[in-house]
Design an enzyme around this catalytic site. Structure first.
Site, PDB file in Angstrom:
ATOM      1  N   ASP A  96      -1.669  -0.655   5.860  1.00 48.32           N
ATOM      2  CA  ASP A  96      -2.082  -0.218   7.191  1.00 48.32           C
ATOM      3  C   ASP A  96      -3.568  -0.420   7.463  1.00 48.32           C
ATOM      4  OD1 ASP A  96      -2.525   1.853   5.224  1.00 48.32           O
ATOM      5  OD2 ASP A  96      -3.028   3.199   6.880  1.00 48.32           O
ATOM      6  N   ASP A 145      -0.296   5.126   0.678  1.00 50.03           N
ATOM      7  CA  ASP A 145      -0.608   6.115   1.717  1.00 50.03           C
ATOM      8  C   ASP A 145      -0.814   5.431   3.069  1.00 50.03           C
ATOM      9  OD1 ASP A 145      -0.646   7.492  -0.615  1.00 50.03           O
ATOM     10  OD2 ASP A 145      -2.725   8.185  -0.475  1.00 50.03           O
ATOM     11  N   ASP A 204       0.848  -1.187   0.000  1.00 49.93           N
ATOM     12  CA  ASP A 204       0.000   0.000   0.000  1.00 49.93           C
ATOM     13  C   ASP A 204       0.891   1.247   0.000  1.00 49.93           C
ATOM     14  OD1 ASP A 204      -2.394   1.586   0.420  1.00 49.93           O
ATOM     15  OD2 ASP A 204      -1.741   1.772   2.499  1.00 49.93           O
ATOM     16  N   CYS A 241     -12.025  -2.772  -9.155  1.00 53.06           N
ATOM     17  CA  CYS A 241     -10.576  -2.678  -8.944  1.00 53.06           C
ATOM     18  C   CYS A 241     -10.195  -2.091  -7.587  1.00 53.06           C
ATOM     19  CB  CYS A 241      -9.919  -1.867 -10.060  1.00 53.06           C
ATOM     20  SG  CYS A 241     -10.553  -0.182 -10.247  1.00 53.06           S
ATOM     21  N   CYS A 295      -6.334   2.373  -8.116  1.00 45.91           N
ATOM     22  CA  CYS A 295      -7.775   2.485  -8.356  1.00 45.91           C
ATOM     23  C   CYS A 295      -8.183   3.931  -8.076  1.00 45.91           C
ATOM     24  CB  CYS A 295      -8.560   1.540  -7.450  1.00 45.91           C
ATOM     25  SG  CYS A 295     -10.347   1.839  -7.499  1.00 45.91           S
ATOM     26  N   HIS A 328     -11.280   5.153  -8.171  1.00 49.73           N
ATOM     27  CA  HIS A 328     -12.721   5.263  -7.920  1.00 49.73           C
ATOM     28  C   HIS A 328     -13.033   5.476  -6.440  1.00 49.73           C
ATOM     29  CE1 HIS A 328     -12.310   2.607 -11.570  1.00 49.73           C
ATOM     30  NE2 HIS A 328     -13.006   3.624 -12.041  1.00 49.73           N
ATOM     31  N   CYS A 347     -16.704  -0.196  -7.997  1.00 50.30           N
ATOM     32  CA  CYS A 347     -15.902  -0.729  -9.104  1.00 50.30           C
ATOM     33  C   CYS A 347     -15.335  -2.097  -8.736  1.00 50.30           C
ATOM     34  CB  CYS A 347     -14.762   0.238  -9.441  1.00 50.30           C
ATOM     35  SG  CYS A 347     -13.527   0.344  -8.134  1.00 50.30           S
TER      36      CYS A 347
END
EC number: 3.1.3.15
Length: 362
Positions: free
Chosen positions: A128, A10, A8, A101, A91, A93, A99
């Protein structure tokens, strides 16, 4: 197939602002502590792929150009330090768009699945949020949930590389597997005393899973625990039977105890003061001193803390003293599990070849 870390962005690689959860300027760009040294240690064994949800990317609320500037600086910074990512999968969205994804859905990683581009047994998702854990489950791999205090990048690297060992290759690896099946629980426990690594623990009781992970992490060994219990009644049988199975597995893995340190003592000082003394004596006994104000911490009954350690000590045939003082019940229980892990780490360490008893047997 190469082991892959699906990471990941952020909140894991870089800090995530709690105000708007967007990194849309250079002023907001801040690396998570120790991330670069950890990735440098890991890059020889793993390839890296960023998988990130970026809500509304490309809209007026989050223009693509606002995203690109700090993101490109981040990528250049990593590359300047010798860290590269095979892909960056995003992604754009929002949750309400439903969605295919958006994590924890796996559409972004469809080509990895179809072409068998990652080693299922040795790949991980690191993130996280709970959605990162769910993504790992959907991919059929394991997850490490990043937390700057409890599971930071130093600990992640140590777990993935398995650098903590107690045997140093002098003997066959100390491993044990115990399967315990009753009308109330179905449990499988595996312990590897001579290697650290990622622990796979699923009992259905989240706080208890975290506590078991503390034992292995601070004990410097690796373990897997799978338990299906009668949680529709309560967690009592799950906790008790897991303790019995874990104690049996630890006892079997230690073997005849020749050459081990046998004793351990630790007194961690933080907000809570937890004391633990352990003797792998072959004579089960426990002295437990702790008072809790709350009935539960999360989904775990505080009264089961003593019962867990009592069941564990008697199953291990160990003498165990535990004492804790403090104000926060969560921290008190966690400090007991950590203290036990640290003490066990001392006791199982191999120091020679002699039996640590004048009797010649333990």
């Amino acid at each position: 197939m190469q082991p892959t870390l699906f990471i990941d962005r952020d909140g894991t690689l870089i800090d995530e602002p709690k105000t708007d959860f967007q990194i849309d300027s250079l002023e907001k760009l801040k690396l998570e502590p120790k991330v670069i040294p950890a990735l440098l240690r890991l890059k020889a064994k793993y390839r890296f792929v960023i998988v990130s949800n970026q809500d509304g990317l490309g809209t007026d609320a989050f223009p693509q150009t606002d995203f690109d500037k700090p993101h490109n600086v981040m990528m250049a910074l990593f590359e300047s330090q010798g860290i590269t990512f095979d892909e960056v999968l995003i992604c754009p969205h929002k949750p309400e768009e439903n969605c295919l994804c958006r994590k924890p859905k796996i559409k972004l990683l469809d080509h990895y699945i179809r072409k068998n581009l990652f080693d299922i047994d040795r790949s991980f998702v690191i993130g996280d949020r709970e959605t990162d854990v769910q993504l790992a489950e959907n991919l059929g791999i394991r997850a490490i949930q990043y937390d700057p205090q409890k599971m930071n990048w130093d600990l992640i690297a140590e777990k993935l590389l398995g650098e903590t060992v107690t045997n140093c290759g002098k003997r066959p690896p100390r491993f044990a597997e115990v399967i315990r099946q009753t009308k109330e629980t179905d449990i499988k426990v595996q312990v590897w005393l001579d290697e650290a690594g990622v622990n796979e623990i699923k009992t259905g009781v989240g706080f208890f899973d975290h506590m078991l992970d503390q034992i292995a992490t601070h004990g410097g060994f690796r373990m897997n625990v799978q338990c299906k219990g009668d949680l529709w009644i309560d967690e009592h049988h799950t906790v008790e039977d897991t303790a019995l199975a874990l104690g049996q597995a630890l006892k079997q893995a230690v073997g005849d105890k020749r050459g081990i340190a046998r004793f351990g003592f630790v007194l961690p000082m933080d907000e809570c003061k937890a004391e633990c003394a352990l003797d792998l004596s072959g004579r089960p006994w426990i002295k437990f001193n702790a008072c809790f104000k709350r009935d539960k911490v999360g989904d775990f009954s505080t009264e089961l803390t003593e019962h867990f350690f009592q069941s564990l000590a008697f199953s291990m045939l160990a003498t165990l003293h535990l004492n804790v003082t403090g104000n926060n019940d969560h921290h008190k229980i966690e400090s007991l599990f950590k203290a036990f892990g640290r003490t066990l780490r001392q006791a199982i360490r191999i120091e020679g070849n002699e039996m640590p008893s004048s009797k010649g047997v333990l």
